[in-house]
Write a protein that holds these residues in place. Structure first.
Motif, PDB file in Angstrom:
ATOM      1  N   ASP A  86       0.811  -1.216   0.000  1.00 34.73           N
ATOM      2  CA  ASP A  86       0.000   0.000   0.000  1.00 34.73           C
ATOM      3  C   ASP A  86       0.846   1.268   0.000  1.00 34.73           C
ATOM      4  OD1 ASP A  86      -2.355  -1.421  -0.060  1.00 34.73           O
ATOM      5  OD2 ASP A  86      -2.629  -1.382   2.121  1.00 34.73           O
ATOM      6  N   ASP A  87       1.937   1.262   0.766  1.00 33.80           N
ATOM      7  CA  ASP A  87       2.759   2.475   0.814  1.00 33.80           C
ATOM      8  C   ASP A  87       3.413   2.753  -0.537  1.00 33.80           C
ATOM      9  OD1 ASP A  87       4.370   0.249   1.095  1.00 33.80           O
ATOM     10  OD2 ASP A  87       5.818   1.232   2.421  1.00 33.80           O
ATOM     11  N   CYS A  88       3.778   1.727  -1.256  1.00 35.20           N
ATOM     12  CA  CYS A  88       4.363   1.888  -2.589  1.00 35.20           C
ATOM     13  C   CYS A  88       3.306   2.396  -3.568  1.00 35.20           C
ATOM     14  CB  CYS A  88       4.955   0.572  -3.078  1.00 35.20           C
ATOM     15  SG  CYS A  88       5.831   0.709  -4.640  1.00 35.20           S
ATOM     16  N   VAL A  89       2.132   1.814  -3.525  1.00 33.83           N
ATOM     17  CA  VAL A  89       1.038   2.233  -4.399  1.00 33.83           C
ATOM     18  C   VAL A  89       0.640   3.673  -4.073  1.00 33.83           C
ATOM     19  CG1 VAL A  89      -1.377   1.796  -5.024  1.00 33.83           C
ATOM     20  CG2 VAL A  89       0.202  -0.115  -4.750  1.00 33.83           C
ATOM     21  N   GLU A  90       0.612   4.002  -2.774  1.00 35.88           N
ATOM     22  CA  GLU A  90       0.275   5.368  -2.353  1.00 35.88           C
ATOM     23  C   GLU A  90       1.329   6.357  -2.860  1.00 35.88           C
ATOM     24  OE1 GLU A  90       0.011   7.755   1.841  1.00 35.88           O
ATOM     25  OE2 GLU A  90      -0.837   5.733   1.788  1.00 35.88           O
ATOM     26  N   PHE A  91       2.601   5.983  -2.752  1.00 35.92           N
ATOM     27  CA  PHE A  91       3.676   6.852  -3.244  1.00 35.92           C
ATOM     28  C   PHE A  91       3.551   7.079  -4.752  1.00 35.92           C
ATOM     29  CE2 PHE A  91       7.890   7.302  -5.186  1.00 35.92           C
ATOM     30  CZ  PHE A  91       8.277   8.504  -4.606  1.00 35.92           C
ATOM     31  N   ILE A  92       3.271   6.022  -5.485  1.00 32.82           N
ATOM     32  CA  ILE A  92       3.105   6.138  -6.943  1.00 32.82           C
ATOM     33  C   ILE A  92       1.940   7.071  -7.260  1.00 32.82           C
ATOM     34  CG2 ILE A  92       2.467   4.859  -9.035  1.00 32.82           C
ATOM     35  CD1 ILE A  92       4.047   2.463  -7.798  1.00 32.82           C
ATOM     36  N   SER A  93       0.844   6.937  -6.522  1.00 30.21           N
ATOM     37  CA  SER A  93      -0.307   7.817  -6.722  1.00 30.21           C
ATOM     38  C   SER A  93       0.057   9.272  -6.448  1.00 30.21           C
ATOM     39  CB  SER A  93      -1.472   7.409  -5.825  1.00 30.21           C
ATOM     40  OG  SER A  93      -1.915   6.130  -6.171  1.00 30.21           O
ATOM     41  N   GLU A  94       0.871   9.511  -5.403  1.00 27.66           N
ATOM     42  CA  GLU A  94       1.303  10.874  -5.086  1.00 27.66           C
ATOM     43  C   GLU A  94       2.186  11.452  -6.191  1.00 27.66           C
ATOM     44  OE1 GLU A  94       3.203  10.695  -1.278  1.00 27.66           O
ATOM     45  OE2 GLU A  94       1.348  10.151  -0.241  1.00 27.66           O
ATOM     46  N   VAL A  95       3.082  10.625  -6.731  1.00 25.54           N
ATOM     47  CA  VAL A  95       3.935  11.084  -7.828  1.00 25.54           C
ATOM     48  C   VAL A  95       3.089  11.448  -9.043  1.00 25.54           C
ATOM     49  CG1 VAL A  95       5.718  10.362  -9.474  1.00 25.54           C
ATOM     50  CG2 VAL A  95       5.986   9.835  -7.052  1.00 25.54           C
ATOM     51  N   ILE A  96       2.116  10.604  -9.343  1.00 24.69           N
ATOM     52  CA  ILE A  96       1.225  10.873 -10.484  1.00 24.69           C
ATOM     53  C   ILE A  96       0.432  12.152 -10.241  1.00 24.69           C
ATOM     54  CG2 ILE A  96      -0.818  10.019 -11.710  1.00 24.69           C
ATOM     55  CD1 ILE A  96       0.340   7.164 -11.268  1.00 24.69           C
ATOM     56  N   GLU A  97      -0.078  12.321  -9.025  1.00 24.70           N
ATOM     57  CA  GLU A  97      -0.856  13.522  -8.705  1.00 24.70           C
ATOM     58  C   GLU A  97       0.012  14.781  -8.816  1.00 24.70           C
ATOM     59  OE1 GLU A  97      -3.393  15.348  -4.954  1.00 24.70           O
ATOM     60  OE2 GLU A  97      -3.085  13.185  -5.088  1.00 24.70           O
ATOM     61  N   GLU A 102       1.599  19.638 -11.836  1.00 26.72           N
ATOM     62  CA  GLU A 102       2.628  20.385 -12.564  1.00 26.72           C
ATOM     63  C   GLU A 102       2.175  20.663 -13.997  1.00 26.72           C
ATOM     64  OE1 GLU A 102       6.151  18.011 -12.263  1.00 26.72           O
ATOM     65  OE2 GLU A 102       6.415  18.449 -10.135  1.00 26.72           O
ATOM     66  N   LEU A 103       1.543  19.668 -14.632  1.00 24.57           N
ATOM     67  CA  LEU A 103       1.028  19.865 -15.987  1.00 24.57           C
ATOM     68  C   LEU A 103      -0.054  20.939 -16.011  1.00 24.57           C
ATOM     69  CD1 LEU A 103       0.770  16.214 -17.372  1.00 24.57           C
ATOM     70  CD2 LEU A 103       2.445  17.963 -17.992  1.00 24.57           C
ATOM     71  N   GLU A 104      -0.974  20.883 -15.036  1.00 26.28           N
ATOM     72  CA  GLU A 104      -2.040  21.879 -14.968  1.00 26.28           C
ATOM     73  C   GLU A 104      -1.473  23.271 -14.721  1.00 26.28           C
ATOM     74  OE1 GLU A 104      -5.012  20.746 -12.106  1.00 26.28           O
ATOM     75  OE2 GLU A 104      -5.325  18.801 -13.063  1.00 26.28           O
ATOM     76  N   LYS A 105      -0.477  23.365 -13.838  1.00 26.53           N
ATOM     77  CA  LYS A 105       0.153  24.653 -13.541  1.00 26.53           C
ATOM     78  C   LYS A 105       0.840  25.211 -14.781  1.00 26.53           C
ATOM     79  CE  LYS A 105       3.528  26.843 -10.516  1.00 26.53           C
ATOM     80  NZ  LYS A 105       4.539  26.624  -9.480  1.00 26.53           N
ATOM     81  N   ALA A 106       1.569  24.363 -15.488  1.00 26.37           N
ATOM     82  CA  ALA A 106       2.247  24.809 -16.709  1.00 26.37           C
ATOM     83  C   ALA A 106       1.235  25.244 -17.752  1.00 26.37           C
ATOM     84  CB  ALA A 106       3.136  23.691 -17.260  1.00 26.37           C
ATOM     85  N   LYS A 107       0.144  24.507 -17.856  1.00 21.12           N
ATOM     86  CA  LYS A 107      -0.911  24.857 -18.818  1.00 21.12           C
ATOM     87  C   LYS A 107      -1.528  26.200 -18.443  1.00 21.12           C
ATOM     88  CE  LYS A 107      -5.029  22.867 -20.960  1.00 21.12           C
ATOM     89  NZ  LYS A 107      -5.952  21.724 -20.955  1.00 21.12           N
ATOM     90  N   ALA A 108      -1.780  26.417 -17.152  1.00 20.78           N
ATOM     91  CA  ALA A 108      -2.355  27.678 -16.685  1.00 20.78           C
ATOM     92  C   ALA A 108      -1.392  28.834 -16.926  1.00 20.78           C
ATOM     93  CB  ALA A 108      -2.699  27.583 -15.203  1.00 20.78           C
TER      94      ALA A 108
END
Length: 147
Positions: A86-97, A102-108
């Protein structure tokens, strides 16, 4: 021609023109469909190649973390095991988020930069309008002092 009635011969000729135009457009559509199909195939091929390059880079990065070379199925076992925690999956989810933010900020920022260019131009025009009367007043005052 629209104000007068067409003769039968003129109607037949007009009908043939329509038929010829429709045939020409159908042929053009066939050509365009073939060109689009070819282009879509090229796009799919290029995207597949780009994905393979990314996959290779990810694989190299992953393999570089291990001291030993393993067969592909062993790497698969390791990756599957990582995704069971779970901690690995949670970390991956945080990286994706974070990546998505960052993509949304750059787009804005890109949108804001695009919108700010005309606004800056308007500000410069307003500043010029504000400074022009002041300059004129200075000139007129200087002119009256000389007189």
């Amino acid at each position: 021609m629209s104000n007068k009635k067409l003769t039968t011969e003129e109607k037949i000729e007009k009908s043939k023109e329509y038929e010829d135009e429709m045939t020409r457009l159908q042929n053009k559509m066939k050509t365009m469909r073939a060109a689009k199909k070819k282009l879509d195939a090229e796009i799919a091929d290029e995207l597949e190649k780009a994905e393979m390059v990314t996959d290779q880079a990810v694989g190299k990065k992953f393999r570089s973390k291990l001291d030993v070379s393993l067969p592909l199925d062993k790497y698969g076992e390791i990756i599957d095991f990582m995704f069971m925690h779970d901690d690995c999956v949670e970390f991956i989810s945080e990286v994706i988020e974070r990546h998505n933010l960052e993509l949304e900020k750059a787009k804005a920022e890109n949108s804001a930069a695009t919108e700010s260019v005309p606004a800056d131009d308007n500000n410069n025009i307003e500043e010029d309008a504000e400074t022009a009367p002041a300059d004129e007043v200075v000139h007129s005052d200087a002119g009256s002092e000389l007189a």
